[in-house]
Design a protein around this motif. Structure first.
Motif: not given
Length: 282
Positions: A113-138
Motif C-alpha cells: 500500500n505504501y512502498f509500491g506506490v512510491v516505487e511506481l511514482t519514482l519510475a513514472a515521474l520523469p515521464h510525467l514531467r515530460a508530458s506535464g502529466g498527472r499522478l493520481i493515487t487512490v
C-alpha cells in the motif's frame, strides 16, 4: 491529436477495473495493470461491453517488485512514446490488531500500500514531467481517520497521504499535478479478497473479542445501500481528474466520505495546505 496514455494499477476488479474502463471511455489509451494478467477476464468483458476494448491494454505489474514496476513503465513509454497519467490503485486490506498479529501484516501492508506506490511514482515521474502529466493515487478515508483493528492498513494509507501531500508542490513546480482520492465504503471484491473468517477471528481475539465484534457489526452496516458506493461510482472522480482543468489535491468520492473525514479535516480538498507549502517554492 495524439491519444494520451494512462497507466492504472490493480485493475482486475473493483475501483481499478471501473477506472480503467472509464478512462478508456473518456478517450484515453489505458494500460491496465495487475499482478496476475490471467485475472483480466472481468476487465476485458467490461471493456467490450463498453465498446472500448481497443483502448484497453493489459500488462503485468506487481507493485511490490521493483523490476516489474521499472520494466512495465519502460515498456509503456517505448511502445506509446509517452506517459500522461498514472493512477496508483493497487492495494490490500489488513484487519486485526498488532499485539495479536505481530509485525508481519504491518510490513506487508506497508509493502503493497505504501512502498509500491512510491516505487511506481519514482519510475513514472520523469515521464510525467515530460508530458506535464498527472499522478493520481487512490487512498482511503482510512488515510485520514485511523480506524480500530486497521492499524496496519491505516498506517500505510496515512503514509501515502503524507508522501503525496509533500510531493505535490514539488511536482507542481515541474508541471505535474498530484491528487489523492479518498473512497469510503465501496461494495467491491476488495473486502471479499481479505477472506476474513469473522467468527473465528472474534473467537481468537481473546481480550479484544468484544471490541472486535462491535467493530465488525458497525463496519458491516457501512456497506449498506444507503452508505456504500459501487466501484463505478467511486471511480468517477478518478476518471474526472484525468481531464479536469482544476486538480484539487484531495477528493472524497461521496458525501458519506466527506462527512466521515470532516471532523479531522478542516481543509477538505487540501487547497489550504498546498497554498502554504507551494508558496515555499516560489
Amino acid at each position: 491529436m495524439t491519444t494520451k496514455t494512462v497507466l492504472i494499477t490493480g485493475t482486475s476488479s473493483g475501483i481499478g477495473l471501473a477506472a480503467a474502463v472509464g478512462a478508456a471511455r473518456a478517450g484515453w489509451h489505458t494500460v491496465a495493470t495487475m499482478r496476475e494478467p490471467g485475472r483480466a477476464d472481468a476487465l476485458l468483458e467490461a471493456a467490450r461491453a463498453a465498446g472500448v476494448a481497443d483502448k484497453v491494454q493489459v500488462r503485468r505489474l506487481d507493485v511490490t517488485e521493483a523490476t516489474s514496476v521499472a520494466d512495465c513503465v519502460a515498456e509503456v513509454v517505448a511502445e506509446h512514446g509517452r506517459l500522461d497519467a498514472v493512477v496508483n490503485n493497487a492495494g490490500a486490506g489488513f484487519a486485526g490488531t498488532v499485539e495479536q498479529q505481530g509485525m508481519g501484516p504491518v510490513r506487508a501492508a506497508m509493502e503493497v500500500n505504501y512502498f509500491g506506490v512510491v516505487e511506481l511514482t519514482l519510475a513514472a515521474l520523469p515521464h510525467l514531467r515530460a508530458s506535464g502529466g498527472r499522478l493520481i493515487t487512490v487512498t482511503s478515508v482510512g488515510g485520514v481517520v485511523g480506524q480500530p483493528f486497521n492499524e496496519a492498513y491505516c498506517a500505510a494509507k496515512f503514509a501515502v497521504e503524507g508522501f503525496m501531500e509533500s510531493l505535490a508542490p514539488v511536482a507542481a513546480s515541474v508541471g505535474v499535478r498530484v491528487a489523492v482520492v479518498e473512497p469510503g465504503a465501496v461494495t467491491s471484491e476488495f473486502v471479499t479478497n481479505q477472506q476474513i473468517d469473522v467468527p473465528a477471528m472474534v473467537e481468537a481475539a481473546g481480550p479484544y473479542g468484544g471490541a472486535l465484534q462491535a467493530y465488525v457489526e458497525r463496519t458491516m452496516k457501512s456497506y449498506g445501500a444507503d452508505t456504500s458506493q459501487t466501484s463505478e461510482e467511486a471511480a468517477e472522480p478518478v476518471v474526472a481528474l484525468l481531464d479536469a482543468s482544476e486538480v484539487p489535491f484531495r477528493v472524497q468520492t461521496s458525501d458519506w466520505a466527506r462527512e466521515f473525514v470532516a471532523p479531522k479535516l478542516a481543509d477538505l480538498d487540501g487547497s489550504a495546505v498546498q497554498t502554504v507549502t507551494g508558496g515555499w517554492l516560489r
